[in-house]
Design a protein around this motif. Structure first.
Motif, PDB file in Angstrom:
ATOM      1  N   LEU A  73      31.643  32.150  37.103  1.00  0.00           N
ATOM      2  CA  LEU A  73      32.605  32.429  36.031  1.00  0.00           C
ATOM      3  C   LEU A  73      32.405  31.478  34.847  1.00  0.00           C
ATOM      4  CD1 LEU A  73      35.841  33.102  38.121  1.00  0.00           C
ATOM      5  CD2 LEU A  73      34.385  34.771  36.971  1.00  0.00           C
ATOM      6  N   LEU A  74      32.090  30.229  35.158  1.00  0.00           N
ATOM      7  CA  LEU A  74      31.807  29.277  34.077  1.00  0.00           C
ATOM      8  C   LEU A  74      30.559  29.688  33.297  1.00  0.00           C
ATOM      9  CD1 LEU A  74      32.574  25.853  35.833  1.00  0.00           C
ATOM     10  CD2 LEU A  74      33.871  26.923  33.981  1.00  0.00           C
ATOM     11  N   GLN A  75      29.541  30.163  34.042  1.00  0.00           N
ATOM     12  CA  GLN A  75      28.329  30.636  33.378  1.00  0.00           C
ATOM     13  C   GLN A  75      28.624  31.834  32.484  1.00  0.00           C
ATOM     14  OE1 GLN A  75      25.999  30.943  37.123  1.00  0.00           O
ATOM     15  NE2 GLN A  75      24.407  29.798  36.016  1.00  0.00           N
ATOM     16  N   LEU A  76      29.407  32.780  32.987  1.00  0.00           N
ATOM     17  CA  LEU A  76      29.750  33.950  32.181  1.00  0.00           C
ATOM     18  C   LEU A  76      30.553  33.551  30.941  1.00  0.00           C
ATOM     19  CD1 LEU A  76      30.654  36.629  34.875  1.00  0.00           C
ATOM     20  CD2 LEU A  76      28.863  36.807  33.155  1.00  0.00           C
ATOM     21  N   GLN A  77      31.438  32.591  31.108  1.00  0.00           N
ATOM     22  CA  GLN A  77      32.222  32.114  29.963  1.00  0.00           C
ATOM     23  C   GLN A  77      31.298  31.562  28.883  1.00  0.00           C
ATOM     24  OE1 GLN A  77      34.783  28.745  30.785  1.00  0.00           O
ATOM     25  NE2 GLN A  77      36.247  29.369  29.233  1.00  0.00           N
ATOM     26  N   ARG A  78      30.274  30.838  29.331  1.00  0.00           N
ATOM     27  CA  ARG A  78      29.311  30.267  28.378  1.00  0.00           C
ATOM     28  C   ARG A  78      28.505  31.376  27.696  1.00  0.00           C
ATOM     29  NH1 ARG A  78      26.819  27.265  31.678  1.00  0.00           N
ATOM     30  NH2 ARG A  78      24.799  28.296  31.855  1.00  0.00           N
ATOM     31  N   PHE A  79      28.123  32.389  28.465  1.00  0.00           N
ATOM     32  CA  PHE A  79      27.354  33.489  27.879  1.00  0.00           C
ATOM     33  C   PHE A  79      28.197  34.308  26.888  1.00  0.00           C
ATOM     34  CE2 PHE A  79      25.123  33.621  32.259  1.00  0.00           C
ATOM     35  CZ  PHE A  79      24.303  32.561  31.905  1.00  0.00           C
ATOM     36  N   LEU A  80      29.483  34.477  27.204  1.00  0.00           N
ATOM     37  CA  LEU A  80      30.345  35.355  26.415  1.00  0.00           C
ATOM     38  C   LEU A  80      30.942  34.681  25.187  1.00  0.00           C
ATOM     39  CD1 LEU A  80      32.205  37.131  29.364  1.00  0.00           C
ATOM     40  CD2 LEU A  80      30.613  38.219  27.772  1.00  0.00           C
ATOM     41  N   PHE A  96      28.785  39.963  48.781  1.00  0.00           N
ATOM     42  CA  PHE A  96      30.153  40.259  49.210  1.00  0.00           C
ATOM     43  C   PHE A  96      31.116  39.392  48.429  1.00  0.00           C
ATOM     44  CE2 PHE A  96      33.917  39.567  51.898  1.00  0.00           C
ATOM     45  CZ  PHE A  96      34.316  40.883  52.100  1.00  0.00           C
ATOM     46  N   ILE A  97      32.151  40.004  47.865  1.00  0.00           N
ATOM     47  CA  ILE A  97      33.187  39.296  47.117  1.00  0.00           C
ATOM     48  C   ILE A  97      34.454  39.298  47.968  1.00  0.00           C
ATOM     49  CG2 ILE A  97      34.596  39.256  45.027  1.00  0.00           C
ATOM     50  CD1 ILE A  97      31.776  38.711  44.329  1.00  0.00           C
ATOM     51  N   SER A  98      34.884  38.135  48.440  1.00  0.00           N
ATOM     52  CA  SER A  98      36.095  38.048  49.251  1.00  0.00           C
ATOM     53  C   SER A  98      37.328  38.303  48.388  1.00  0.00           C
ATOM     54  CB  SER A  98      36.198  36.660  49.885  1.00  0.00           C
ATOM     55  OG  SER A  98      36.450  35.682  48.892  1.00  0.00           O
ATOM     56  N   LYS A  99      38.464  38.490  49.037  1.00  0.00           N
ATOM     57  CA  LYS A  99      39.712  38.735  48.305  1.00  0.00           C
ATOM     58  C   LYS A  99      40.025  37.558  47.395  1.00  0.00           C
ATOM     59  CE  LYS A  99      43.594  40.958  47.415  1.00  0.00           C
ATOM     60  NZ  LYS A  99      44.264  40.006  46.522  1.00  0.00           N
ATOM     61  N   LEU A 100      39.845  36.329  47.889  1.00  0.00           N
ATOM     62  CA  LEU A 100      40.113  35.152  47.069  1.00  0.00           C
ATOM     63  C   LEU A 100      39.184  35.112  45.860  1.00  0.00           C
ATOM     64  CD1 LEU A 100      41.496  32.495  46.460  1.00  0.00           C
ATOM     65  CD2 LEU A 100      39.985  31.379  48.129  1.00  0.00           C
ATOM     66  N   SER A 101      37.906  35.397  46.075  1.00  0.00           N
ATOM     67  CA  SER A 101      36.949  35.408  44.976  1.00  0.00           C
ATOM     68  C   SER A 101      37.269  36.517  43.981  1.00  0.00           C
ATOM     69  CB  SER A 101      35.524  35.576  45.509  1.00  0.00           C
ATOM     70  OG  SER A 101      35.140  34.454  46.280  1.00  0.00           O
ATOM     71  N   ALA A 102      37.722  37.665  44.498  1.00  0.00           N
ATOM     72  CA  ALA A 102      38.103  38.776  43.619  1.00  0.00           C
ATOM     73  C   ALA A 102      39.279  38.379  42.734  1.00  0.00           C
ATOM     74  CB  ALA A 102      38.459  40.003  44.451  1.00  0.00           C
ATOM     75  N   ASP A 103      40.240  37.669  43.324  1.00  0.00           N
ATOM     76  CA  ASP A 103      41.399  37.211  42.549  1.00  0.00           C
ATOM     77  C   ASP A 103      40.976  36.238  41.451  1.00  0.00           C
ATOM     78  OD1 ASP A 103      43.044  38.758  44.107  1.00  0.00           O
ATOM     79  OD2 ASP A 103      43.691  37.113  45.406  1.00  0.00           O
ATOM     80  N   LEU A 104      40.005  35.385  41.747  1.00  0.00           N
ATOM     81  CA  LEU A 104      39.501  34.439  40.737  1.00  0.00           C
ATOM     82  C   LEU A 104      38.898  35.197  39.558  1.00  0.00           C
ATOM     83  CD1 LEU A 104      37.772  31.750  43.013  1.00  0.00           C
ATOM     84  CD2 LEU A 104      39.920  31.502  41.764  1.00  0.00           C
ATOM     85  N   CYS A 105      38.143  36.250  39.861  1.00  0.00           N
ATOM     86  CA  CYS A 105      37.539  37.051  38.789  1.00  0.00           C
ATOM     87  C   CYS A 105      38.608  37.739  37.946  1.00  0.00           C
ATOM     88  CB  CYS A 105      36.595  38.096  39.389  1.00  0.00           C
ATOM     89  SG  CYS A 105      35.100  37.418  40.150  1.00  0.00           S
ATOM     90  N   GLU A 107      41.705  36.879  37.494  1.00  0.00           N
ATOM     91  CA  GLU A 107      42.427  35.891  36.691  1.00  0.00           C
ATOM     92  C   GLU A 107      41.623  35.485  35.458  1.00  0.00           C
ATOM     93  OE1 GLU A 107      43.326  32.657  39.272  1.00  0.00           O
ATOM     94  OE2 GLU A 107      44.588  33.869  40.602  1.00  0.00           O
ATOM     95  N   ALA A 108      40.307  35.478  35.594  1.00  0.00           N
ATOM     96  CA  ALA A 108      39.443  35.085  34.479  1.00  0.00           C
ATOM     97  C   ALA A 108      39.146  36.238  33.537  1.00  0.00           C
ATOM     98  CB  ALA A 108      38.135  34.500  35.023  1.00  0.00           C
ATOM     99  N   ARG A 120      35.630  45.830  40.758  1.00  0.00           N
ATOM    100  CA  ARG A 120      36.731  45.929  39.793  1.00  0.00           C
ATOM    101  C   ARG A 120      36.125  45.828  38.398  1.00  0.00           C
ATOM    102  NH1 ARG A 120      40.644  43.247  36.661  1.00  0.00           N
ATOM    103  NH2 ARG A 120      42.752  44.138  36.887  1.00  0.00           N
ATOM    104  N   LEU A 121      36.268  46.874  37.625  1.00  0.00           N
ATOM    105  CA  LEU A 121      35.813  46.902  36.242  1.00  0.00           C
ATOM    106  C   LEU A 121      36.997  47.361  35.393  1.00  0.00           C
ATOM    107  CD1 LEU A 121      32.335  48.669  36.660  1.00  0.00           C
ATOM    108  CD2 LEU A 121      32.782  46.216  36.506  1.00  0.00           C
ATOM    109  N   ALA A 122      37.354  46.554  34.380  1.00  0.00           N
ATOM    110  CA  ALA A 122      38.506  46.877  33.538  1.00  0.00           C
ATOM    111  C   ALA A 122      38.198  46.501  32.093  1.00  0.00           C
ATOM    112  CB  ALA A 122      39.754  46.144  34.043  1.00  0.00           C
ATOM    113  N   PHE A 123      37.718  47.450  31.341  1.00  0.00           N
ATOM    114  CA  PHE A 123      37.443  47.228  29.922  1.00  0.00           C
ATOM    115  C   PHE A 123      37.659  48.540  29.172  1.00  0.00           C
ATOM    116  CE2 PHE A 123      33.500  48.623  31.813  1.00  0.00           C
ATOM    117  CZ  PHE A 123      32.945  49.491  30.864  1.00  0.00           C
ATOM    118  N   ASP A 124      38.019  48.421  27.903  1.00  0.00           N
ATOM    119  CA  ASP A 124      38.327  49.599  27.093  1.00  0.00           C
ATOM    120  C   ASP A 124      39.325  50.464  27.865  1.00  0.00           C
ATOM    121  OD1 ASP A 124      37.671  52.424  25.763  1.00  0.00           O
ATOM    122  OD2 ASP A 124      36.978  50.835  24.405  1.00  0.00           O
TER     123      ASP A 124
END
Length: 358
Positions: A73-80, A96-105, A107-108, A120-124
């Motif tokens: 997520l930090l890397q993506l923040q830097r790229f974006l 595999f993305i665990s439930k906790l990891s999914a929640d982190l994504c 939130e970010a 989970r994809l949520a844009f436009d």
């Protein structure tokens, strides 16, 4: 997840399948980026949603544990960051993305995709979210590294309350393993965010998550050799346990399952007296002392030889009897039948379970 030739084709296939479910979305291009030093994302996916162009910025991780996800997520923040104000959306990918990891994504504000079917994809005006229960890509090596015999020696020590920080060298000495094994367990717990690094060392942060995962990995039949005896004469559990201690003399048994749980936190009657031993006695020693015969099942006395002696530590005493740890009693009860799972649940709910995890 990424090779010298670009992105894993399985990931591209999953992406195309997901995006293809949206009737108003068109995939224009899918471009993997071969960047040696990791200064660029792993892929850029150009799409068009109702005529509006979007770029999905993709970062891949070999593991989806929370620690790895936070780094991604930090890397993506830097790229974006340089694209602020433009139609760009970050997506993190792992096996595999665990439930906790999914929640982190979430939130970010970042999307996620994995090979197990979680996404989970949520844009436009696009919103896709799917969730599966288990990880079909769980690595055997990963499971062995955290729940193998040497590693579980470390877990028993860490899970003995009150929970407190441990330096690696002290942990290795207490668990009777090498510093390398203690360090390996430390890395795994930190990666899953089940442990936290404090000034005094590693402290378990999520003991219930560790124990739940241990239960899934545990196999009573593979880690034990059991001999069971039917008794001719009736005998109450305490008398039976006392006689077993006297019979085995120098090799003091360590009791587990129903009898041990009953001594720690009584809930139900004791159908079987079970004890770990460091060496199985000759059959005649038991049959003569107890007027017993060896049976395949249905006996009232059970002797268990563990494949690894880590089960004996940490130990505890109750009414003069040696017992294994509460964590070990819990693990041993779950597959035991005869309502052992109910006794296990009651033991775990007890505030003083394993010395208290509060």
């Amino acid at each position: 997840m990424k090779s010298s030739r670009g992105l894993d084709p399985k990931i591209e296939a999953v992406f195309r399948d997901l995006l293809g479910r949206i009737p108003f979305l068109q995939v224009k291009s899918f471009r993997a980026i071969n960047e040696v030093y990791g200064n660029q994302p792993d892929a850029l996916v150009e799409v068009e949603a109702r005529g509006k162009p979007w770029v999905l910025v993709v970062e891949c991780k070999r593991q989806g544990h929370p620690q790895h996800v936070r780094h991604g997520l930090l890397q993506l923040q830097r790229f974006l960051e340089p694209t602020r104000g433009r139609p760009c959306y970050g997506v993190l990918v792992a096996p595999f993305i665990s439930k906790l990891s999914a929640d982190l994504c979430a939130e970010a504000g970042v999307g996620y995709v994995d090979l197990a079917g979680n996404a989970r994809l949520a844009f436009d005006q696009v919103f896709i979210e799917t969730r599966v229960a288990d990880n079909p890509f769980r690595e055997k090596r990963e499971t062995r590294s955290l729940f193998g015999p040497r590693a579980t020696r470390v877990l028993r020590v860490l899970l003995q309350g009150p929970l407190h920080p441990w330096k690696v060298a002290e942990l290795a000495e207490s668990a009777r393993v090498s510093v390398g094994w203690a360090s390996a367990v430390r890395r795994e717990l930190l990666a899953r965010e089940w442990g936290v690094e404090e000034p005094g060392g590693l402290r378990v942060k999520k003991p219930h998550a560790i124990l739940d995962a241990w239960v899934k990995a545990d196999d009573w039949r593979k880690r034990t050799t059991t001999e069971e005896y039917s008794l001719l004469l009736p005998s109450d559990p305490v008398h039976l346990a006392e006689k077993l201690q006297d019979t085995l003399k120098g090799d003091r048994p360590a009791f587990t399952q129903w009898f041990a749980a009953w001594l720690r936190h009584p809930h139900a009657t004791v159908p079987v007296v079970t004890a770990y031993v460091r060496k199985l006695p000759e059959e005649t020693v038991i049959t003569e002392a107890f007027l017993a015969r060896q049976v395949s099942s249905g006996g009232r006395l059970r002797l268990v030889l563990p494949k690894d002696e880590g089960v004996f530590s940490p130990a505890q005493k109750a009414r003069g009897f040696d017992l294994v740890s509460d964590v070990q009693i819990y693990l041993d009860l779950l597959p035991a039948g005869l309502r052992g799972d109910e006794q296990a649940a009651e033991l775990r709910k007890w505030p003083d379970f394993a010395g208290g995890w509060a």
